[in-house]
Scaffold this motif. Structure first.
Motif, PDB file in Angstrom:
ATOM      1  N   LYS A   1       0.840  -1.200   0.000  1.00  0.00           N
ATOM      2  CA  LYS A   1       0.000   0.000   0.000  1.00  0.00           C
ATOM      3  C   LYS A   1       0.879   1.256   0.000  1.00  0.00           C
ATOM      4  O   LYS A   1       0.618   2.200  -0.756  1.00  0.00           O
ATOM      5  CB  LYS A   1      -0.917  -0.006   1.228  1.00  0.00           C
TER       6      LYS A   1
ATOM      7  N   ASN B   1      -4.095   5.435  -7.194  1.00  0.00           N
ATOM      8  CA  ASN B   1      -5.283   5.729  -6.397  1.00  0.00           C
ATOM      9  C   ASN B   1      -5.870   4.402  -5.925  1.00  0.00           C
ATOM     10  O   ASN B   1      -6.386   3.627  -6.721  1.00  0.00           O
ATOM     11  CB  ASN B   1      -6.295   6.511  -7.231  1.00  0.00           C
TER      12      ASN B   1
ATOM     13  N   ASN C   1       1.018   3.906  -3.054  1.00  0.00           N
ATOM     14  CA  ASN C   1       0.740   5.322  -2.778  1.00  0.00           C
ATOM     15  C   ASN C   1       1.879   6.195  -3.272  1.00  0.00           C
ATOM     16  O   ASN C   1       1.662   7.248  -3.871  1.00  0.00           O
ATOM     17  CB  ASN C   1       0.505   5.555  -1.286  1.00  0.00           C
TER      18      ASN C   1
END
Length: 63
Positions: A45, A54, A49
Protein backbone atom coordinates in the motif's frame (compact mmCIF):
# COMPACT_ATOMS: atom_id res chain seq x y z
CA UNK A 1 13.77 -5.43 -18.11
CA UNK A 2 10.28 -4.46 -16.89
CA UNK A 3 9.18 -0.86 -17.21
CA UNK A 4 7.46 1.23 -14.53
CA UNK A 5 3.97 0.34 -15.73
CA UNK A 6 4.71 -3.39 -15.60
CA UNK A 7 6.14 -3.07 -12.11
CA UNK A 8 3.09 -1.09 -10.95
CA UNK A 9 0.71 -3.66 -12.47
CA UNK A 10 2.53 -6.49 -10.68
CA UNK A 11 2.31 -4.60 -7.37
CA UNK A 12 -1.43 -4.00 -7.91
CA UNK A 13 -1.97 -7.69 -8.67
CA UNK A 14 -0.02 -8.66 -5.53
CA UNK A 15 -1.99 -6.11 -3.48
CA UNK A 16 -5.30 -7.60 -4.60
CA UNK A 17 -4.13 -11.18 -3.94
CA UNK A 18 -2.97 -10.27 -0.45
CA UNK A 19 -6.32 -8.62 0.29
CA UNK A 20 -8.16 -11.78 -0.77
CA UNK A 21 -5.92 -13.90 1.46
CA UNK A 22 -6.44 -11.46 4.35
CA UNK A 23 -10.21 -11.72 3.91
CA UNK A 24 -10.02 -15.52 3.99
CA UNK A 25 -7.72 -15.51 7.02
CA UNK A 26 -10.10 -13.20 8.89
CA UNK A 27 -13.09 -15.42 8.07
CA UNK A 28 -11.15 -18.47 9.31
CA UNK A 29 -9.96 -16.63 12.45
CA UNK A 30 -6.36 -17.28 11.40
CA UNK A 31 -5.06 -14.20 13.17
CA UNK A 32 -1.33 -15.02 12.92
CA UNK A 33 -1.72 -15.48 9.18
CA UNK A 34 -3.77 -12.30 8.94
CA UNK A 35 -1.13 -10.26 10.78
CA UNK A 36 1.63 -11.62 8.55
CA UNK A 37 -0.34 -10.74 5.43
CA UNK A 38 -1.12 -7.33 6.89
CA UNK A 39 2.60 -6.50 6.92
CA UNK A 40 2.81 -7.27 3.20
CA UNK A 41 -0.42 -5.37 2.60
CA UNK A 42 0.88 -2.23 4.33
CA UNK A 43 4.20 -2.38 2.46
CA UNK A 44 2.49 -2.71 -0.91
CA UNK A 45 0.00 0.00 0.00
CA UNK A 46 2.85 2.39 0.83
CA UNK A 47 4.64 1.50 -2.41
CA UNK A 48 1.53 2.03 -4.52
CA UNK A 49 0.74 5.32 -2.78
CA UNK A 50 4.29 6.49 -3.48
CA UNK A 51 3.84 5.49 -7.14
CA UNK A 52 0.70 7.64 -7.28
CA UNK A 53 -1.80 4.78 -7.59
CA UNK A 54 -5.28 5.73 -6.40
CA UNK A 55 -6.28 2.89 -4.08
CA UNK A 56 -9.80 4.14 -3.40
CA UNK A 57 -11.42 1.58 -5.68
CA UNK A 58 -9.18 -1.42 -5.06
CA UNK A 59 -8.47 -1.22 -1.32
CA UNK A 60 -11.09 -3.50 0.22
CA UNK A 61 -9.40 -3.87 3.62
CA UNK A 62 -8.79 -0.15 4.29
CA UNK A 63 -6.39 -0.53 7.22
Amino acid sequence: MPNGLEITQKAIDDFQKIQNHMKNAREENAMKTYEGLKNDYLSLKALLNTAGVNLADIDKIKE
